[in-house]
Write an enzyme that holds these catalytic residues in place. Structure first.
Site, PDB file in Angstrom:
ATOM      1  N   SER A   3      30.310 -16.705  30.902  1.00  0.00           N
ATOM      2  CA  SER A   3      30.801 -17.924  31.543  1.00  0.00           C
ATOM      3  C   SER A   3      31.786 -17.668  32.684  1.00  0.00           C
ATOM      4  O   SER A   3      31.441 -17.024  33.659  1.00  0.00           O
ATOM      5  CB  SER A   3      31.414 -18.799  30.451  1.00  0.00           C
ATOM      6  OG  SER A   3      31.837 -20.002  30.955  1.00  0.00           O
TER       7      SER A   3
ATOM      8  N   ARG B 214      48.102 -20.152  24.314  1.00  0.00           N
ATOM      9  CA  ARG B 214      48.120 -21.054  25.465  1.00  0.00           C
ATOM     10  C   ARG B 214      49.187 -22.120  25.291  1.00  0.00           C
ATOM     11  O   ARG B 214      49.417 -22.619  24.192  1.00  0.00           O
ATOM     12  CB  ARG B 214      46.765 -21.726  25.639  1.00  0.00           C
ATOM     13  CG  ARG B 214      45.663 -20.745  25.913  1.00  0.00           C
ATOM     14  CD  ARG B 214      44.538 -21.356  26.733  1.00  0.00           C
ATOM     15  NE  ARG B 214      43.382 -20.469  26.730  1.00  0.00           N
ATOM     16  CZ  ARG B 214      43.234 -19.415  27.547  1.00  0.00           C
ATOM     17  NH1 ARG B 214      44.170 -19.117  28.432  1.00  0.00           N
ATOM     18  NH2 ARG B 214      42.153 -18.656  27.469  1.00  0.00           N
TER      19      ARG B 214
ATOM     20  N   ARG C 210      48.662 -23.363  21.363  1.00  0.00           N
ATOM     21  CA  ARG C 210      47.564 -23.010  20.442  1.00  0.00           C
ATOM     22  C   ARG C 210      47.092 -21.590  20.754  1.00  0.00           C
ATOM     23  O   ARG C 210      47.134 -21.159  21.917  1.00  0.00           O
ATOM     24  CB  ARG C 210      46.387 -23.994  20.576  1.00  0.00           C
ATOM     25  CG  ARG C 210      45.879 -24.170  21.991  1.00  0.00           C
ATOM     26  CD  ARG C 210      44.652 -25.053  22.075  1.00  0.00           C
ATOM     27  NE  ARG C 210      43.451 -24.341  21.672  1.00  0.00           N
ATOM     28  CZ  ARG C 210      42.732 -23.574  22.467  1.00  0.00           C
ATOM     29  NH1 ARG C 210      43.071 -23.386  23.733  1.00  0.00           N
ATOM     30  NH2 ARG C 210      41.655 -22.969  22.014  1.00  0.00           N
TER      31      ARG C 210
ATOM     32  N   GLU D 116      35.875 -32.174  28.060  1.00  0.00           N
ATOM     33  CA  GLU D 116      37.136 -31.450  28.048  1.00  0.00           C
ATOM     34  C   GLU D 116      37.721 -31.581  29.456  1.00  0.00           C
ATOM     35  O   GLU D 116      36.978 -31.710  30.434  1.00  0.00           O
ATOM     36  CB  GLU D 116      36.904 -29.967  27.732  1.00  0.00           C
ATOM     37  CG  GLU D 116      36.491 -29.721  26.295  1.00  0.00           C
ATOM     38  CD  GLU D 116      36.461 -28.236  25.935  1.00  0.00           C
ATOM     39  OE1 GLU D 116      37.118 -27.866  24.967  1.00  0.00           O
ATOM     40  OE2 GLU D 116      35.787 -27.459  26.637  1.00  0.00           O
ATOM     41  N   ALA D 117      39.053 -31.517  29.536  1.00  0.00           N
ATOM     42  CA  ALA D 117      39.698 -31.626  30.843  1.00  0.00           C
ATOM     43  C   ALA D 117      39.163 -30.560  31.803  1.00  0.00           C
ATOM     44  O   ALA D 117      39.073 -30.776  33.015  1.00  0.00           O
ATOM     45  CB  ALA D 117      41.206 -31.500  30.690  1.00  0.00           C
TER      46      ALA D 117
ATOM     47  N   SER E 274      44.501 -18.959  21.768  1.00  0.00           N
ATOM     48  CA  SER E 274      43.223 -19.043  22.480  1.00  0.00           C
ATOM     49  C   SER E 274      42.089 -18.578  21.572  1.00  0.00           C
ATOM     50  O   SER E 274      42.280 -17.712  20.723  1.00  0.00           O
ATOM     51  CB  SER E 274      43.280 -18.150  23.720  1.00  0.00           C
ATOM     52  OG  SER E 274      41.974 -17.808  24.121  1.00  0.00           O
ATOM     53  N   GLY E 275      40.909 -19.156  21.772  1.00  0.00           N
ATOM     54  CA  GLY E 275      39.738 -18.717  21.015  1.00  0.00           C
ATOM     55  C   GLY E 275      38.921 -17.702  21.792  1.00  0.00           C
ATOM     56  O   GLY E 275      37.923 -17.191  21.300  1.00  0.00           O
TER      57      GLY E 275
ATOM     58  N   ASP F 156      28.487 -19.905  34.433  1.00  0.00           N
ATOM     59  CA  ASP F 156      27.174 -20.140  33.824  1.00  0.00           C
ATOM     60  C   ASP F 156      26.753 -21.607  33.956  1.00  0.00           C
ATOM     61  O   ASP F 156      25.814 -22.060  33.304  1.00  0.00           O
ATOM     62  CB  ASP F 156      27.135 -19.684  32.355  1.00  0.00           C
ATOM     63  CG  ASP F 156      28.119 -20.434  31.471  1.00  0.00           C
ATOM     64  OD1 ASP F 156      29.073 -21.016  32.013  1.00  0.00           O
ATOM     65  OD2 ASP F 156      27.933 -20.443  30.236  1.00  0.00           O
TER      66      ASP F 156
HETATM   67  C1  16G Z   1      35.086 -21.859  25.472  1.00  0.00           C
HETATM   68  C2  16G Z   1      34.515 -23.205  25.114  1.00  0.00           C
HETATM   69  C3  16G Z   1      35.229 -24.287  25.880  1.00  0.00           C
HETATM   70  C4  16G Z   1      36.718 -24.220  25.623  1.00  0.00           C
HETATM   71  C5  16G Z   1      37.240 -22.829  25.891  1.00  0.00           C
HETATM   72  C6  16G Z   1      38.662 -22.702  25.402  1.00  0.00           C
HETATM   73  C7  16G Z   1      32.231 -23.748  24.570  1.00  0.00           C
HETATM   74  C8  16G Z   1      30.821 -23.703  25.002  1.00  0.00           C
HETATM   75  N1  16G Z   1      33.103 -23.253  25.424  1.00  0.00           N
HETATM   76  O1  16G Z   1      34.853 -21.552  26.812  1.00  0.00           O
HETATM   77  O2  16G Z   1      34.731 -25.510  25.456  1.00  0.00           O
HETATM   78  O3  16G Z   1      37.418 -25.123  26.420  1.00  0.00           O
HETATM   79  O4  16G Z   1      36.467 -21.871  25.199  1.00  0.00           O
HETATM   80  O5  16G Z   1      39.103 -21.415  25.590  1.00  0.00           O
HETATM   81  O6  16G Z   1      32.558 -24.207  23.493  1.00  0.00           O
HETATM   82  P1  16G Z   1      40.436 -20.916  24.920  1.00  0.00           P
HETATM   83  O7  16G Z   1      40.289 -21.065  23.435  1.00  0.00           O
HETATM   84  O8  16G Z   1      40.585 -19.524  25.387  1.00  0.00           O
HETATM   85  O9  16G Z   1      41.531 -21.803  25.445  1.00  0.00           O
HETATM   86 MG    MG Z   2      30.780 -21.908  31.034  1.00  0.00          MG
END
Ligand code: 16G
Ligand code: MG
Length: 542
Positions: free
Chosen positions: A64, A505, A496, A370-371, A498-499, A278
């Site tokens: 992405s 973040r 939170r 999402e924003a 990050s995922g 992407d």
């Molecule tokens: C991923 C998620 C997106 C989210 C972002 C948060 C999908 C397809 N994509 O790119 O929705 O906003 O993670 O990232 O679910 P973070 O957890 O690093 O803030």
């Molecule tokens: Mg993307």
């Protein structure tokens, strides 16, 4: 399962010793050179999932908006949705099994998920334009074939296009034809039909500048141009012929830096937008007459779309429910506007498309964004049937509104957020309503905000509740945030883990940019001090 063959093939996709990866919000994501074994194993897993669901499963190779030398992979479930949570766990187990345990891990998953191994399997594969993606998608194919699965490799695709293909294949073509031509045809037909209603809006030649993040979106928009009507002229920038993927460009860069991408020429009041790497996110923006950069993010996109849908629903007079789903990142002004002015119910979920998508399914028309610009609109089966029936039967005003709603259903990629599809919906709405980008922007004023990241030794020491708006651990951190927030007007802040990145973040908003910046800095410092910050301490100023 021919476990010997699997073990033998796996040796040429060997897992680096001790490497542990997690199937996160958007699948696996890390440096491309650490992912070969994950790709092979996701090929294996896709076959098991396909056998279990008796459906076609998708595998997308992309990272992405991440830098060019990263890569990633995610699986797409039968109706084009994100992989089911229990299978995310299987994915993590399989990716992390040491070489000698791989066969055992596969057997364990098959047993736990009651996979009928005699069932046929079919997997479709897509990839983005990263230099590493082609080789990595070959490793996926290796995994699919060694488990006896059949496959179709679509090659270069945007992520939403792969979701579309999966959905088409599993609905017997009802959703559309599972080819790239089918995708362009479906979207462009709906766009032309919807735009036809705009005959009296005057501005019949519209130009839109698109920053394609030097990614797959450029290739696909170029292909799609031939399908679009003359009335919409799409000018591509950062089309990948020179610049680096996502480097100082793309939706994520524009949103997080709140400034224009490099490589695009912006004149006052011209409508511009950016895709991510992407092409599943889109952000609009322009420069006003005084030269100020104005961002139109996912929240304002959701507002434009919901108000349009509400008007059409009023016309057709059916009592269909509408809900807007956001995350904690939604600007406070957008939530207030949606609830108080537009009178639509707004819900907040955790970050990540799957959470928003899930909530949006509770409504006849579920608008989720999402924003950061990732979102779409979902129509319930009942609503879709009703709308199509009215569109067919009625010729009056009500029938016209139903036809427009029908076009909107076809134009949105209901499998996932899609930059191309969202762009066409937005362009059609602006044309229909005769709105300029400034008028759209003026719906409400965003509260100034700032996002920061803080490095900590272990981001999992932070846990949150209330859709990530409150910290529960470490103790005391939420109280510290509350005290800081109280110092400012119209303020709000949350943190939170990050995922997708190894950081925490921080988000803050307040009555002025200076105050939002200052609050974000102070909250970052509290995180650094109370959650085990490492490296350089957060500094004030940007
Ligand atoms: C991923 C998620 C997106 C989210 C972002 C948060 C999908 C397809 N994509 O790119 O929705 O906003 O993670 O990232 O679910 P973070 O957890 O690093 O803030
Ligand atoms: Mg993307």
């Amino acid at each position: 399962m021919d476990l010997d063959a699997i073990t033998k093939h796996s040796a040429s996709h060997a897992k680096p010793d001790g490497l542990i990866l997690q199937y996160g919000t958007a699948g696996f994501r890390t440096k491309a050179d650490r992912l070969d074994h994950v790709m092979f194993r996701m090929g294996l897993l896709a076959v098991l999932r396909s056998k279990q669901t008796k459906s076609t499963i998708g595998v997308m190779v992309t990272a992405s908006h991440n830098p060019e030398d990263d890569n990633g992979v995610k699986l797409v479930d039968p109706l084009g949705e994100m992989l089911a949570p229990s299978w995310e766990e299987h994915a993590t187990h399989l990716a992390n099994a040491e070489e000698q345990d791989l066969a055992r891990a596969l057997v364990a998953i098959s047993e736990e998920a009651a996979v009928n191994l005699h069932q046929d399997a079919f997997v479709v594969i897509g990839r983005d334009t990263r230099p590493s993606s082609e080789k990595l998608s070959e490793s996926v194919i290796d995994g699919v074939t060694v488990l006896g699965g059949q496959f179709h490799d679509y090659g270069l695709l945007t992520t939403p296009q792969l979701h579309y293909m999966v959905c088409c294949r599993n609905t017997g073509g009802q959703y559309g034809e599972a080819t790239i031509d089918g995708y362009y045809h479906k979207l462009s037909t709906a766009f032309v039909e919807l735009s036809k209603q705009a005959s009296c809006s005057g501005d019949d030649h519209r130009t839109l500048k698109v920053d394609c993040a030097n990614g797959i979106g450029a290739l696909k928009l170029k292909e799609m141009k031939h399908y679009l009507p003359q009335g919409l002229s799409v000018q591509l920038f950062n089309d990948g012929t020179k610049g680096k993927l996502n480097h100082f460009c793309g939706a994520d860069f524009v949103k997080s830096h709140q400034k224009p991408p490099e490589g695009i020429e912006m004149k006052a009041n011209e409508r511009c937008c950016s895709f991510d790497g992407d092409a599943d996110r889109i952000i609009y923006y322009y420069c006003d007459a005084d030269g100020h950069f104005r961002l139109i993010d996912g929240d304002k996109i959701a507002t434009l779309i919901s108000s349009f849908l509400k008007e059409l629903l009023l016309e057709i007079g059916e009592s269909l429910t509408v809900g807007v789903v956001q995350t904690a990142y939604a600007n406070g002004s957008s939530t207030r506007y949606l609830e108080e002015v537009m009178k639509v119910p707004v819900y907040c979920t955790k970050t990540g498309v799957k959470h928003l998508h899930h909530k949006a399914q509770e409504f006849d028309l579920g608008v989720y964004f999402e924003a950061n610009g990732h979102g779409t609109v979902l129509f319930s089966k009942a609503a879709e049937t009703k709308i199509r029936q009215l569109a067919k039967e009625l010729e009056d005003k009500k029938g016209k509104a139903a036809k427009m709603l029908e076009n909107v259903i076809d134009l949105f990629n209901q499998a996932t957020g899609d930059a191309i599809s969202d762009m066409l919906v937005i362009e059609a709405i602006l044309a229909l309503k005769g709105l300029t980008i400034q008028q759209w922007d003026a719906l409400y004023m965003d509260l100034p905000n700032r996002q920061l990241k803080v490095k900590v030794a272990d981001r999992q020491v932070i846990s949150t509740t209330d859709a990530e708006r409150q910290v529960v651990k470490p103790p005391g951190l939420q109280e510290a945030i509350n005290d800081l927030v109280k110092k400012y007007k119209l303020s709000r802040a949350f943190v939170r883990p990050s995922g997708t990145e190894d950081v925490v973040r921080v988000y803050a908003e307040a009555d002025s940019q200076e105050n939002a910046d200052s609050l974000a800095y102070e909250v970052s410092l509290a995180v650094f001090q109370q959650a085990g910050g490492v490296g350089e301490r957060p500094q004030p100023g940007f």
